[in-house]
Scaffold this motif. Structure first.
Motif, mmCIF file in Angstrom:
data_model
loop_
_atom_site.group_PDB
_atom_site.id
_atom_site.type_symbol
_atom_site.label_atom_id
_atom_site.label_comp_id
_atom_site.label_asym_id
_atom_site.label_seq_id
_atom_site.Cartn_x
_atom_site.Cartn_y
_atom_site.Cartn_z
ATOM 1 N N TYR A 6 38.621 49.495 32.662
ATOM 2 C CA TYR A 6 39.324 48.239 32.942
ATOM 3 C C TYR A 6 38.460 47.070 32.519
ATOM 4 N N VAL A 7 39.115 45.949 32.299
ATOM 5 C CA VAL A 7 38.373 44.727 32.006
ATOM 6 C C VAL A 7 38.918 43.614 32.886
ATOM 7 N N CYS A 8 38.024 42.784 33.370
ATOM 8 C CA CYS A 8 38.403 41.655 34.217
ATOM 9 C C CYS A 8 38.761 40.474 33.331
ATOM 10 N N THR A 9 39.922 39.899 33.555
ATOM 11 C CA THR A 9 40.324 38.761 32.728
ATOM 12 C C THR A 9 39.637 37.482 33.166
ATOM 13 N N GLU A 10 38.990 37.506 34.299
ATOM 14 C CA GLU A 10 38.310 36.310 34.794
ATOM 15 C C GLU A 10 36.909 36.185 34.189
ATOM 16 N N CYS A 11 36.118 37.240 34.319
ATOM 17 C CA CYS A 11 34.726 37.146 33.870
ATOM 18 C C CYS A 11 34.445 38.078 32.703
ATOM 19 N N LYS A 12 35.484 38.735 32.202
ATOM 20 C CA LYS A 12 35.374 39.613 31.039
ATOM 21 C C LYS A 12 34.468 40.824 31.296
ATOM 22 N N ASN A 13 34.246 41.098 32.541
ATOM 23 C CA ASN A 13 33.443 42.265 32.878
ATOM 24 C C ASN A 13 34.238 43.535 32.598
ATOM 25 N N ARG A 14 33.572 44.509 32.013
ATOM 26 C CA ARG A 14 34.222 45.775 31.730
ATOM 27 C C ARG A 14 33.652 46.816 32.680
ATOM 28 N N GLU A 25 49.381 56.707 39.046
ATOM 29 C CA GLU A 25 50.830 56.580 38.946
ATOM 30 C C GLU A 25 51.384 55.640 40.011
ATOM 31 N N LYS A 26 50.660 55.491 41.073
ATOM 32 C CA LYS A 26 51.094 54.547 42.105
ATOM 33 C C LYS A 26 50.828 53.108 41.698
ATOM 34 N N GLY A 27 50.112 52.950 40.598
ATOM 35 C CA GLY A 27 49.821 51.605 40.127
ATOM 36 C C GLY A 27 48.420 51.185 40.512
ATOM 37 N N LEU A 28 47.472 51.754 39.825
ATOM 38 C CA LEU A 28 46.080 51.449 40.123
ATOM 39 C C LEU A 28 45.753 50.022 39.697
ATOM 40 N N LYS A 29 45.180 49.260 40.593
ATOM 41 C CA LYS A 29 44.844 47.866 40.290
ATOM 42 C C LYS A 29 43.487 47.566 40.917
ATOM 43 N N PRO A 30 42.434 48.019 40.264
ATOM 44 C CA PRO A 30 41.102 47.867 40.855
ATOM 45 C C PRO A 30 40.600 46.430 40.816
ATOM 46 N N ASP A 31 39.814 46.099 41.788
ATOM 47 C CA ASP A 31 39.168 44.789 41.801
ATOM 48 C C ASP A 31 37.967 44.804 40.873
ATOM 49 N N CYS A 32 37.656 43.651 40.309
ATOM 50 C CA CYS A 32 36.463 43.526 39.484
ATOM 51 C C CYS A 32 35.231 43.660 40.375
ATOM 52 N N PRO A 33 34.335 44.570 40.025
ATOM 53 C CA PRO A 33 33.145 44.764 40.863
ATOM 54 C C PRO A 33 32.164 43.608 40.756
ATOM 55 N N ARG A 34 32.320 42.785 39.754
ATOM 56 C CA ARG A 34 31.377 41.684 39.587
ATOM 57 C C ARG A 34 31.833 40.427 40.334
ATOM 58 N N CYS A 35 33.079 40.016 40.114
ATOM 59 C CA CYS A 35 33.525 38.759 40.717
ATOM 60 C C CYS A 35 34.589 38.968 41.780
ATOM 61 N N SER A 37 37.677 39.686 41.404
ATOM 62 C CA SER A 37 39.019 39.285 41.000
ATOM 63 C C SER A 37 39.947 40.489 40.917
ATOM 64 N N LYS A 38 41.211 40.249 41.226
ATOM 65 C CA LYS A 38 42.205 41.298 41.059
ATOM 66 C C LYS A 38 42.884 41.217 39.707
ATOM 67 N N ASN A 39 42.473 40.256 38.901
ATOM 68 C CA ASN A 39 43.051 40.107 37.570
ATOM 69 C C ASN A 39 42.359 41.050 36.595
ATOM 70 N N THR A 40 42.660 42.300 36.746
ATOM 71 C CA THR A 40 42.055 43.296 35.883
ATOM 72 C C THR A 40 43.144 44.003 35.090
ATOM 73 N N VAL A 41 42.826 44.337 33.870
ATOM 74 C CA VAL A 41 43.784 45.037 33.035
ATOM 75 C C VAL A 41 43.121 46.267 32.441
ATOM 76 N N ARG A 42 43.938 47.210 32.096
ATOM 77 C CA ARG A 42 43.442 48.420 31.480
ATOM 78 C C ARG A 42 42.843 48.083 30.115
ATOM 79 N N PHE A 43 41.658 48.602 29.864
ATOM 80 C CA PHE A 43 41.019 48.365 28.576
ATOM 81 C C PHE A 43 41.198 49.577 27.679
#
Ligand SMILES: [Zn+2]
Length: 71
Positions: A6-14, A25-35, A37-43
């Motif tokens: 995953y990559v964080c769209t806020e701080c670009k952390n991968r 399948e339930k919709g994994l939406k991990p938080d960014c471990p650095r900042c 943020s919940k704005n993470t997308v599959r990389f």
């Protein structure tokens, strides 16, 4: 257990997340471990779409192919 990248769209952390197929399948939406943020997308490796982000510029439709697991 498969690893998803995953990559964080806020701080670009991968970062990598391990989850079961059922969890994904339930919709994994991990938080960014650095900042946190919940704005993470599959990389998807090999794509260079991160560099032209301006907020919401991600094209999730491209780069999918056999074995990517998104369909
Ligand atoms: Zn972040």
């Amino acid at each position: 257990m498969p690893i998803y990248e995953y990559v964080c769209t806020e701080c670009k952390n991968r970062f990598e997340v391990s989850a079961t197929l059922a969890e994904k399948e339930k919709g994994l939406k991990p938080d960014c471990p650095r900042c946190g943020s919940k704005n993470t997308v599959r990389f998807f490796g090999g794509l260079n779409f991160i560099s032209r982000s301006g907020g919401g510029g991600f094209n999730m439709g491209s780069g999918c192919g056999p074995g990517c697991g998104c369909s």
